[in-house]
Design an enzyme around this catalytic site. Sequence first.
Site, mmCIF file in Angstrom:
data_model
loop_
_atom_site.group_PDB
_atom_site.id
_atom_site.type_symbol
_atom_site.label_atom_id
_atom_site.label_comp_id
_atom_site.label_asym_id
_atom_site.label_seq_id
_atom_site.Cartn_x
_atom_site.Cartn_y
_atom_site.Cartn_z
ATOM 1 N N ALA A 5 7.486 9.531 0.636
ATOM 2 C CA ALA A 5 6.356 9.077 1.464
ATOM 3 C C ALA A 5 5.141 9.993 1.360
ATOM 4 C CB ALA A 5 6.795 8.928 2.917
ATOM 5 N N PRO A 23 10.942 13.697 1.022
ATOM 6 C CA PRO A 23 11.672 13.340 2.234
ATOM 7 C C PRO A 23 12.518 12.072 2.129
ATOM 8 C CG PRO A 23 9.290 13.102 2.531
ATOM 9 C CD PRO A 23 9.504 13.833 1.249
ATOM 10 N N ASN A 24 13.682 12.174 2.710
ATOM 11 C CA ASN A 24 14.642 11.072 2.875
ATOM 12 C C ASN A 24 15.402 10.702 1.596
ATOM 13 O OD1 ASN A 24 13.914 10.612 5.673
ATOM 14 N ND2 ASN A 24 11.998 9.768 4.895
ATOM 15 N N ARG A 33 20.450 4.639 2.288
ATOM 16 C CA ARG A 33 19.116 4.239 2.765
ATOM 17 C C ARG A 33 18.642 2.990 2.018
ATOM 18 N NH1 ARG A 33 13.564 7.166 0.834
ATOM 19 N NH2 ARG A 33 12.152 5.951 2.138
ATOM 20 N N ASN A 54 9.432 13.074 -7.402
ATOM 21 C CA ASN A 54 9.359 11.910 -6.528
ATOM 22 C C ASN A 54 8.925 12.419 -5.149
ATOM 23 O OD1 ASN A 54 9.634 9.706 -4.904
ATOM 24 N ND2 ASN A 54 11.602 9.050 -5.752
ATOM 25 N N GLU A 72 5.163 11.825 -12.120
ATOM 26 C CA GLU A 72 5.441 11.247 -10.797
ATOM 27 C C GLU A 72 6.415 10.086 -11.015
ATOM 28 O OE1 GLU A 72 1.887 9.747 -8.878
ATOM 29 O OE2 GLU A 72 3.067 8.493 -7.509
ATOM 30 N N ARG A 99 5.184 -3.371 -2.824
ATOM 31 C CA ARG A 99 5.695 -3.255 -1.459
ATOM 32 C C ARG A 99 4.539 -3.256 -0.439
ATOM 33 N NH1 ARG A 99 9.802 1.528 -1.418
ATOM 34 N NH2 ARG A 99 10.270 0.595 0.625
ATOM 35 N N HIS A 157 9.079 7.073 -9.161
ATOM 36 C CA HIS A 157 9.533 6.330 -7.985
ATOM 37 C C HIS A 157 10.677 5.423 -8.391
ATOM 38 C CE1 HIS A 157 6.134 7.715 -5.650
ATOM 39 N NE2 HIS A 157 5.386 7.473 -6.717
#
Length: 144
Positions: A77, A10-11, A18, A74, A101, A110, A103
């Site tokens: 969230a 998502p996103n 973004r 990826n 995986e 974070r 990112h």
Amino acid sequence: MKSIVVLNGPNLQRLGSREPDIYGTLDYTTLVSILEKHATELGVSLTAKQSDSESELISWLHEATDSGADVIFNPAAFTHYSYAIGDACKIHTESGAKLIEVHISNPHSREEFRKTSVVSPAATGVIAGFGIDSYLLALRQLTS
Ligand code: DQA
């Protein structure tokens, strides 16, 4: 020819606009073009897909499992809380295919909630924090 599927959660279609300070200014379409160019140079077939839907991502993971394709994923969230996606990743790697995986940012540097990954236990490996190079490093690894 070896097949690699790149899945983005998502996103991530919003890359470029973004939070550019975190995710950079390169847009999603350009990311896919760069990955396709590198895949051609490396002599592998690469298909990239993005979805905001947990269900769609799980279907694509199962398709990759059934076809024996390796996956660069990826989960965005979903990384932090989707047990269903974690289970689909487990099914994939237990089939003998690889799943890396990735990112763009380093989630460990974070917010607290980003420090948990329910995908990592099922992943072949994890690459995070190198911007879009995280995907290219994963591609190199799967083709080495
Ligand atoms: C991300 C990190 C996640 O925490 C976040 O929800 C994303 C992108 C990354 O690529 O850095 O959407 O997976």
